[in-house]
Write a protein that holds these residues in place. Structure first.
Motif, mmCIF file in Angstrom:
data_model
loop_
_atom_site.group_PDB
_atom_site.id
_atom_site.type_symbol
_atom_site.label_atom_id
_atom_site.label_comp_id
_atom_site.label_asym_id
_atom_site.label_seq_id
_atom_site.Cartn_x
_atom_site.Cartn_y
_atom_site.Cartn_z
ATOM 1 N N LEU A 1 0.833 -1.191 0.000
ATOM 2 C CA LEU A 1 0.000 0.000 0.000
ATOM 3 C C LEU A 1 0.872 1.246 0.000
ATOM 4 O O LEU A 1 1.867 1.319 0.720
ATOM 5 C CB LEU A 1 -0.904 0.001 1.233
ATOM 6 C CG LEU A 1 -2.366 0.424 1.011
ATOM 7 C CD1 LEU A 1 -3.049 -0.574 0.077
ATOM 8 C CD2 LEU A 1 -3.118 0.491 2.314
ATOM 9 N N VAL A 2 0.493 2.213 -0.814
ATOM 10 C CA VAL A 2 1.232 3.468 -0.908
ATOM 11 C C VAL A 2 0.921 4.326 0.316
ATOM 12 O O VAL A 2 -0.239 4.585 0.632
ATOM 13 C CB VAL A 2 0.859 4.223 -2.194
ATOM 14 C CG1 VAL A 2 1.602 5.561 -2.260
ATOM 15 C CG2 VAL A 2 1.171 3.378 -3.434
ATOM 16 N N LEU A 3 1.975 4.752 1.013
ATOM 17 C CA LEU A 3 1.833 5.575 2.217
ATOM 18 C C LEU A 3 2.767 6.787 2.149
ATOM 19 O O LEU A 3 3.796 6.727 1.476
ATOM 20 C CB LEU A 3 2.172 4.743 3.463
ATOM 21 C CG LEU A 3 1.283 3.554 3.787
ATOM 22 C CD1 LEU A 3 1.783 2.863 5.048
ATOM 23 C CD2 LEU A 3 -0.164 3.964 3.947
ATOM 24 N N PRO A 4 2.431 7.860 2.881
ATOM 25 C CA PRO A 4 1.202 8.068 3.655
ATOM 26 C C PRO A 4 0.024 8.366 2.743
ATOM 27 O O PRO A 4 0.189 8.818 1.610
ATOM 28 C CB PRO A 4 1.539 9.270 4.536
ATOM 29 C CG PRO A 4 2.563 10.026 3.753
ATOM 30 C CD PRO A 4 3.365 8.997 3.015
ATOM 31 N N ASP A 5 -1.177 8.113 3.247
ATOM 32 C CA ASP A 5 -2.396 8.311 2.471
ATOM 33 C C ASP A 5 -3.539 8.564 3.442
ATOM 34 O O ASP A 5 -3.880 7.696 4.240
ATOM 35 C CB ASP A 5 -2.687 7.080 1.612
ATOM 36 C CG ASP A 5 -3.842 7.284 0.650
ATOM 37 O OD1 ASP A 5 -4.618 8.240 0.838
ATOM 38 O OD2 ASP A 5 -3.991 6.473 -0.289
ATOM 39 N N GLY A 6 -4.128 9.744 3.368
ATOM 40 C CA GLY A 6 -5.191 10.117 4.288
ATOM 41 C C GLY A 6 -6.578 9.757 3.825
ATOM 42 O O GLY A 6 -7.555 10.130 4.483
ATOM 43 N N CYS A 7 -6.705 9.034 2.719
ATOM 44 C CA CYS A 7 -8.023 8.677 2.202
ATOM 45 C C CYS A 7 -8.622 7.504 2.986
ATOM 46 O O CYS A 7 -7.926 6.804 3.714
ATOM 47 C CB CYS A 7 -7.933 8.319 0.728
ATOM 48 S SG CYS A 7 -7.372 9.685 -0.317
ATOM 49 N N VAL A 8 -9.902 7.286 2.787
ATOM 50 C CA VAL A 8 -10.559 6.147 3.439
ATOM 51 C C VAL A 8 -9.979 4.843 2.911
ATOM 52 O O VAL A 8 -9.613 3.945 3.671
ATOM 53 C CB VAL A 8 -12.082 6.201 3.208
ATOM 54 C CG1 VAL A 8 -12.744 4.941 3.763
ATOM 55 C CG2 VAL A 8 -12.668 7.438 3.861
ATOM 56 N N ASP A 9 -9.900 4.724 1.602
ATOM 57 C CA ASP A 9 -9.303 3.541 0.986
ATOM 58 C C ASP A 9 -7.957 3.931 0.395
ATOM 59 O O ASP A 9 -7.751 5.071 -0.026
ATOM 60 C CB ASP A 9 -10.219 2.992 -0.100
ATOM 61 C CG ASP A 9 -9.793 1.609 -0.584
ATOM 62 O OD1 ASP A 9 -9.066 0.912 0.170
ATOM 63 O OD2 ASP A 9 -10.176 1.214 -1.698
ATOM 64 N N GLY A 10 -7.038 2.963 0.363
ATOM 65 C CA GLY A 10 -5.695 3.242 -0.120
ATOM 66 C C GLY A 10 -5.470 2.775 -1.538
ATOM 67 O O GLY A 10 -6.350 2.182 -2.175
ATOM 68 N N LEU A 11 -4.275 3.028 -2.022
ATOM 69 C CA LEU A 11 -3.869 2.624 -3.358
ATOM 70 C C LEU A 11 -2.953 1.417 -3.233
ATOM 71 O O LEU A 11 -1.865 1.513 -2.659
ATOM 72 C CB LEU A 11 -3.143 3.773 -4.065
ATOM 73 C CG LEU A 11 -2.875 3.601 -5.560
ATOM 74 C CD1 LEU A 11 -4.189 3.535 -6.331
ATOM 75 C CD2 LEU A 11 -2.010 4.747 -6.070
ATOM 76 N N PHE A 12 -3.410 0.292 -3.775
ATOM 77 C CA PHE A 12 -2.622 -0.933 -3.705
ATOM 78 C C PHE A 12 -1.717 -1.022 -4.923
ATOM 79 O O PHE A 12 -2.168 -0.898 -6.059
ATOM 80 C CB PHE A 12 -3.532 -2.163 -3.638
ATOM 81 C CG PHE A 12 -2.803 -3.430 -3.273
ATOM 82 C CD1 PHE A 12 -2.418 -3.663 -1.959
ATOM 83 C CD2 PHE A 12 -2.499 -4.389 -4.223
ATOM 84 C CE1 PHE A 12 -1.745 -4.823 -1.605
ATOM 85 C CE2 PHE A 12 -1.825 -5.550 -3.879
ATOM 86 C CZ PHE A 12 -1.444 -5.766 -2.575
#
Length: 244
Positions: free
Chosen positions: A189-200
């Motif tokens: 998973l791409v981090l950091p990410d403040g969204c509800v769902d992440g980017l795989f």
């Protein structure tokens, strides 16, 4: 001000999965400025995780009934546990992820607390090339290694990252490493990410929940070949899978 249709959880439970995830994507990280919306979104993510765990448990049971052997991707094919449920330390591990990497998608936090670690690499008696179908693997708490071990691994990866590139939290080996051959970078998973769902991030990038839906629609093996035996196994695995 954020405008959104209310009752996300109720609508999600009524089957409006795609609509709810679409609204979350539209909100992006702005949702974090609204604690009441964050709380409601987390309830949806928890419901998603409960459904995902049910799919995983069903898949593992069906594979076991078929005589599938879960094993490590080593030459000895060392036996391996397919699903480790969350430990009592899972909540604390979710907190640590946020402290270490900043904003973490709510879907991943729900997965850590409610689903656990999954490893579907193995061998089917009529489908010996299962690893080439990219069996589903996702290890976040690192139960088989101990939480301290996987945290050290995550920290090393974070410290060694190239600043010019997005950081990918490594959660699974790529399809080549699953076959015990040299491959590329891990999935994650791409981090950091403040969204509800992440980017795989795997061979391409896609929303985490979309990736999970694809995996379950293929019985846990998202890249099956044209082999007839593989198709027959997949057909027996996908019945009654819940959409996330």
């Amino acid at each position: 001000m954020i405008n959104r249709e209310p009752r996300w959880l109720e609508r999600y439970q009524d089957g409006q999965h795609d609509q709810v995830w679409h609204e979350f994507r539209q909100l992006g990280s702005a949702i974090r400025a609204h604690p009441e919306l964050m709380e409601e979104a987390q309830l949806v993510c928890d419901e998603m995780a409960h459904r995902a765990r049910r799919n995983i448990e069903l898949t593992v049971q069906r594979l076991s009934d078929e005589g599938y052997r879960f094993h490590r991707n080593d030459a000895e094919e060392t036996p391996y546990v397919a699903h480790y449920p969350p430990t009592p330390a899972a909540d604390e591990h979710a907190v640590w992820l946020q402290q270490q990497f900043g904003s973490v998608p709510l879907t991943l936090l729900s997965w850590v607390r409610l689903v656990g670690d999954v490893w579907l690499v193995g061998t089917h008696p009529q489908w010996t090339s299962s690893a080439s179908a990219d069996p589903f693997v996702l290890e976040v708490e690192g139960t088989r290694h101990g939480s301290g071990s996987i945290r050290s691994y995550f920290e090393r990866t974070w410290n060694n990252r190239r600043e010019s590139r997005p950081f990918v939290l490594p959660l699974a080996p790529d399809k080549f490493h699953k076959q015990n051959v040299s491959g590329g970078g891990p999935y994650g998973l791409v981090l950091p990410d403040g969204c509800v769902d992440g980017l795989f991030s795997w061979e391409a990038n896609m929303p985490f929940v979309a990736y999970l839906n694809w995996v379950f629609s293929e019985g846990g093996f998202p890249l099956p070949s044209g082999d007839r035996n593989q198709w027959r196994v997949r057909h027996r695995l996908i019945g009654d899978m819940l959409r996330l």
